[in-house]
Design a protein around this motif. Structure first.
Motif, PDB file in Angstrom:
ATOM      1  N   GLY A  15     -35.663 -12.145 -34.266  1.00 57.62           N
ATOM      2  CA  GLY A  15     -36.417 -11.472 -33.202  1.00 57.62           C
ATOM      3  C   GLY A  15     -37.525 -10.610 -33.761  1.00 57.62           C
ATOM      4  N   LEU A  16     -37.802  -9.526 -33.079  1.00 53.97           N
ATOM      5  CA  LEU A  16     -38.910  -8.640 -33.429  1.00 53.97           C
ATOM      6  C   LEU A  16     -38.624  -7.891 -34.728  1.00 53.97           C
ATOM      7  CD1 LEU A  16     -41.592  -7.241 -32.434  1.00 53.97           C
ATOM      8  CD2 LEU A  16     -40.115  -5.520 -31.393  1.00 53.97           C
ATOM      9  N   ILE A  17     -39.681  -7.716 -35.542  1.00 52.02           N
ATOM     10  CA  ILE A  17     -39.621  -6.885 -36.741  1.00 52.02           C
ATOM     11  C   ILE A  17     -40.642  -5.775 -36.549  1.00 52.02           C
ATOM     12  CG2 ILE A  17     -39.814  -6.814 -39.255  1.00 52.02           C
ATOM     13  CD1 ILE A  17     -39.412  -9.850 -39.260  1.00 52.02           C
ATOM     14  N   GLU A  18     -40.213  -4.518 -36.708  1.00 56.05           N
ATOM     15  CA  GLU A  18     -41.117  -3.403 -36.470  1.00 56.05           C
ATOM     16  C   GLU A  18     -40.905  -2.298 -37.491  1.00 56.05           C
ATOM     17  OE1 GLU A  18     -40.318  -1.644 -32.691  1.00 56.05           O
ATOM     18  OE2 GLU A  18     -38.146  -1.814 -32.914  1.00 56.05           O
ATOM     19  N   ALA A  19     -41.865  -1.369 -37.525  1.00 55.88           N
ATOM     20  CA  ALA A  19     -41.795  -0.233 -38.442  1.00 55.88           C
ATOM     21  C   ALA A  19     -41.424   1.026 -37.670  1.00 55.88           C
ATOM     22  CB  ALA A  19     -43.130  -0.042 -39.147  1.00 55.88           C
ATOM     23  N   ASP A  20     -40.511   1.797 -38.216  1.00 61.73           N
ATOM     24  CA  ASP A  20     -40.124   3.081 -37.636  1.00 61.73           C
ATOM     25  C   ASP A  20     -40.693   4.185 -38.529  1.00 61.73           C
ATOM     26  OD1 ASP A  20     -38.940   5.404 -36.797  1.00 61.73           O
ATOM     27  OD2 ASP A  20     -36.975   4.515 -36.441  1.00 61.73           O
ATOM     28  N   LYS A  21     -41.800   4.792 -38.085  1.00 66.52           N
ATOM     29  CA  LYS A  21     -42.460   5.816 -38.900  1.00 66.52           C
ATOM     30  C   LYS A  21     -41.626   7.081 -38.999  1.00 66.52           C
ATOM     31  CE  LYS A  21     -47.187   4.229 -38.085  1.00 66.52           C
ATOM     32  NZ  LYS A  21     -48.539   4.585 -37.570  1.00 66.52           N
ATOM     33  N   GLU A  22     -40.867   7.380 -37.959  1.00 71.36           N
ATOM     34  CA  GLU A  22     -40.063   8.598 -37.977  1.00 71.36           C
ATOM     35  C   GLU A  22     -39.023   8.559 -39.085  1.00 71.36           C
ATOM     36  OE1 GLU A  22     -40.590  11.213 -36.340  1.00 71.36           O
ATOM     37  OE2 GLU A  22     -42.039  10.560 -34.836  1.00 71.36           O
ATOM     38  N   VAL A  28     -35.174  -4.591 -37.980  1.00 68.11           N
ATOM     39  CA  VAL A  28     -35.079  -6.027 -37.741  1.00 68.11           C
ATOM     40  C   VAL A  28     -34.159  -6.277 -36.543  1.00 68.11           C
ATOM     41  CG1 VAL A  28     -34.480  -8.266 -38.736  1.00 68.11           C
ATOM     42  CG2 VAL A  28     -35.375  -6.455 -40.206  1.00 68.11           C
ATOM     43  N   HIS A  29     -34.687  -6.963 -35.544  1.00 66.88           N
ATOM     44  CA  HIS A  29     -33.899  -7.319 -34.360  1.00 66.88           C
ATOM     45  C   HIS A  29     -33.595  -8.824 -34.415  1.00 66.88           C
ATOM     46  CE1 HIS A  29     -34.821  -3.432 -32.455  1.00 66.88           C
ATOM     47  NE2 HIS A  29     -36.027  -3.585 -32.986  1.00 66.88           N
ATOM     48  N   TYR A  30     -32.355  -9.186 -34.107  1.00 65.62           N
ATOM     49  CA  TYR A  30     -31.977 -10.596 -34.077  1.00 65.62           C
ATOM     50  C   TYR A  30     -30.799 -10.777 -33.137  1.00 65.62           C
ATOM     51  CZ  TYR A  30     -28.221  -9.215 -37.282  1.00 65.62           C
ATOM     52  OH  TYR A  30     -27.125  -8.626 -37.845  1.00 65.62           O
ATOM     53  N   GLU A  31     -30.506 -12.015 -32.789  1.00 61.81           N
ATOM     54  CA  GLU A  31     -29.381 -12.332 -31.910  1.00 61.81           C
ATOM     55  C   GLU A  31     -28.528 -13.397 -32.563  1.00 61.81           C
ATOM     56  OE1 GLU A  31     -31.301 -13.584 -28.315  1.00 61.81           O
ATOM     57  OE2 GLU A  31     -31.455 -11.556 -27.515  1.00 61.81           O
ATOM     58  N   THR A  32     -27.249 -13.360 -32.259  1.00 65.55           N
ATOM     59  CA  THR A  32     -26.339 -14.406 -32.733  1.00 65.55           C
ATOM     60  C   THR A  32     -25.704 -15.090 -31.536  1.00 65.55           C
ATOM     61  OG1 THR A  32     -24.509 -12.820 -32.905  1.00 65.55           O
ATOM     62  CG2 THR A  32     -25.830 -13.208 -34.884  1.00 65.55           C
ATOM     63  N   SER A  33     -25.454 -16.372 -31.685  1.00 67.39           N
ATOM     64  CA  SER A  33     -24.789 -17.125 -30.613  1.00 67.39           C
ATOM     65  C   SER A  33     -23.793 -18.086 -31.232  1.00 67.39           C
ATOM     66  CB  SER A  33     -25.820 -17.892 -29.776  1.00 67.39           C
ATOM     67  OG  SER A  33     -26.491 -18.859 -30.567  1.00 67.39           O
ATOM     68  N   GLU A  34     -22.775 -18.399 -30.461  1.00 60.32           N
ATOM     69  CA  GLU A  34     -21.738 -19.314 -30.929  1.00 60.32           C
ATOM     70  C   GLU A  34     -21.478 -20.367 -29.866  1.00 60.32           C
ATOM     71  OE1 GLU A  34     -18.212 -17.394 -32.211  1.00 60.32           O
ATOM     72  OE2 GLU A  34     -19.254 -15.770 -33.236  1.00 60.32           O
ATOM     73  N   PRO A  35     -21.346 -21.633 -30.285  1.00 62.21           N
ATOM     74  CA  PRO A  35     -20.985 -22.677 -29.328  1.00 62.21           C
ATOM     75  C   PRO A  35     -19.532 -22.478 -28.897  1.00 62.21           C
ATOM     76  CG  PRO A  35     -21.044 -23.551 -31.566  1.00 62.21           C
ATOM     77  CD  PRO A  35     -21.528 -22.131 -31.641  1.00 62.21           C
ATOM     78  N   PRO A  36     -19.111 -23.000 -27.767  1.00 57.73           N
ATOM     79  CA  PRO A  36     -19.930 -23.847 -26.889  1.00 57.73           C
ATOM     80  C   PRO A  36     -20.711 -23.068 -25.837  1.00 57.73           C
ATOM     81  CG  PRO A  36     -17.679 -23.829 -26.122  1.00 57.73           C
ATOM     82  CD  PRO A  36     -17.687 -22.974 -27.355  1.00 57.73           C
ATOM     83  N   THR A  44     -29.224  -5.168 -34.436  1.00 53.50           N
ATOM     84  CA  THR A  44     -30.349  -4.479 -35.059  1.00 53.50           C
ATOM     85  C   THR A  44     -29.962  -4.077 -36.474  1.00 53.50           C
ATOM     86  OG1 THR A  44     -31.102  -3.575 -32.948  1.00 53.50           O
ATOM     87  CG2 THR A  44     -31.942  -2.532 -34.926  1.00 53.50           C
ATOM     88  N   ARG A  45     -30.863  -4.352 -37.413  1.00 56.46           N
ATOM     89  CA  ARG A  45     -30.648  -3.944 -38.811  1.00 56.46           C
ATOM     90  C   ARG A  45     -31.792  -3.018 -39.209  1.00 56.46           C
ATOM     91  NH1 ARG A  45     -28.996  -6.544 -43.777  1.00 56.46           N
ATOM     92  NH2 ARG A  45     -28.800  -4.817 -45.263  1.00 56.46           N
ATOM     93  N   ARG A  46     -31.464  -1.856 -39.736  1.00 53.31           N
ATOM     94  CA  ARG A  46     -32.468  -0.852 -40.099  1.00 53.31           C
ATOM     95  C   ARG A  46     -32.472  -0.683 -41.616  1.00 53.31           C
ATOM     96  NH1 ARG A  46     -34.818   2.989 -36.820  1.00 53.31           N
ATOM     97  NH2 ARG A  46     -33.465   2.210 -35.157  1.00 53.31           N
ATOM     98  N   LEU A  47     -33.604  -0.981 -42.255  1.00 54.53           N
ATOM     99  CA  LEU A  47     -33.707  -0.875 -43.705  1.00 54.53           C
ATOM    100  C   LEU A  47     -34.651   0.276 -44.053  1.00 54.53           C
ATOM    101  CD1 LEU A  47     -33.887  -4.268 -42.962  1.00 54.53           C
ATOM    102  CD2 LEU A  47     -33.158  -4.222 -45.347  1.00 54.53           C
ATOM    103  N   TYR A  71     -31.649 -12.051 -42.328  1.00 52.65           N
ATOM    104  CA  TYR A  71     -32.028 -12.446 -40.971  1.00 52.65           C
ATOM    105  C   TYR A  71     -33.539 -12.457 -40.757  1.00 52.65           C
ATOM    106  CZ  TYR A  71     -27.103 -11.356 -40.392  1.00 52.65           C
ATOM    107  OH  TYR A  71     -25.754 -11.326 -40.528  1.00 52.65           O
ATOM    108  N   ILE A  72     -34.305 -12.173 -41.803  1.00 58.59           N
ATOM    109  CA  ILE A  72     -35.763 -12.234 -41.713  1.00 58.59           C
ATOM    110  C   ILE A  72     -36.222 -13.587 -42.266  1.00 58.59           C
ATOM    111  CG2 ILE A  72     -37.956 -11.186 -42.372  1.00 58.59           C
ATOM    112  CD1 ILE A  72     -36.495  -8.587 -42.851  1.00 58.59           C
TER     113      ILE A  72
END
Length: 308
Positions: A15-22, A28-36, A44-47, A71-72
């Motif tokens: 998903g979206l990758i953005e910078a947090d200046k604060e 890093v934003h991402y989603e996971t899905s599982e069948p069925p 969300t992952r914050r580095l 995830y990037i």
């Protein structure tokens, strides 16, 4: 072996990758899905870039970020490098950026501890009570905000979403309250658009969202927040101008110079307090805009808001 098979089944959707200046971090934003079922779960992952300074090499730091976060996609390396460069400019232009980032991390941990102590509890059998709360609290909005917190809590369980989105009284109340009160409470607006975001993750629910003009209301909210940001920046420039003019107006004579200096100090204190308040408002606003834009992205992608 079963754990490896489970890992293979899970799909990751970047998903979206953005910078947090604060916090001087890449988010890093991402989603996971599982069948069925294919149901998606947002993550969300914050580095944090703790060693970033004006002498750092953005390209090397970008490579390090990609190594730390699987995830990037590699195709987004250039985006990460640009975000690192933007954070580097921010750090170089603000000597207190590192100190501010540490303070923000401490504040975030404090808020999380408070949230853990006072976690919201909600029950599907009490939906009608939560709807009643949306019609109360016209003065301080606290009751309405509490009602939206309860409804948002219900949306954290995917199994509740179909029942909630088909609850006509609930959907009508949420859309009406958002349209009428988003100017009055940023917390209220944030909670409601997060509810709509939960629904927007499922194509089957888009037609119902269109029925309640969710796309149009989100556009209005974004336009309002943009104007509010412009006004806030204009006020900040005005305050800075007043301080600058006061400093230039200092008299060379001893007579009255102390009064003038006190006035300058008072203007600087007032400007600093207003700037601090503005930063708090900005953080809330950024969260609301982020959710709104994601709802609208889903809207545009699936074209369900046409004619709403």
């Amino acid at each position: 072996m079963p754990a490896e098979e489970e890992k293979k089944k899970k799909k990751v959707h970047p998903g979206l990758i953005e910078a947090d200046k604060e916090e001087c971090a890449i988010v890093v934003h991402y989603e996971t899905s599982e069948p069925p079922s294919g149901e998606r779960t947002p993550h969300t992952r914050r580095l944090r870039l703790k060693t970033l300074n004006e002498r750092s090499d953005p390209a090397k730091i970008a490579d390090d970020v990609l190594r730390k976060c699987k995830y990037i996609p590699s195709s987004k390396r250039r985006v990460v490098e640009m975000l690192v460069a933007n954070l580097q400019e921010h750090v170089a232009g603000d000597p207190d950026a590192a100190k501010n980032a540490a303070a923000q991390r401490s504040e975030r941990r404090r808020r999380k501890r408070e949230d853990d102590r006072d976690d919201v509890v909600a029950d599907m059998d009490s939906v009608d009570e939560y709807i009643e709360m949306l019609y109360e609290g016209n003065e301080d909005m606290k009751e309405k905000v509490r009602g939206t917190e309860k409804i948002l809590k219900l949306c954290s369980f995917v199994g509740n979403l179909e029942h909630l989105v088909q609850h006509h009284t609930l959907m009508g109340a949420l859309s009406r309250v958002l349209a009428e009160d988003y100017r009055r409470s940023s917390d209220l607006a944030y909670n409601i658009v997060r509810v709509f975001l939960s629904f927007s993750n499922f194509v089957e629910m888009h037609a119902i969202l269109a029925q309640y003009r969710v796309g149009s209301i989100c556009v209005e909210l974004v336009e309002f927040e943009v104007k509010r940001t412009e006004h806030r920046h204009e006020e900040a420039r005005r305050r800075a101008g007043e301080v600058r003019e006061a400093k230039l107006g200092l008299s060379d004579s001893r007579e009255g110079i102390r009064d003038h200096e006190r006035r300058v100090e008072e203007l600087e204190r007032t400007a600093e307090k207003e700037d601090q308040r503005s930063r708090l408002v900005q953080r809330k606003q950024d969260k609301t805009l982020y959710v709104c834009l994601h709802v609208l992205i889903s809207v545009e992608t699936n074209r369900w808001f046409r004619g709403s």
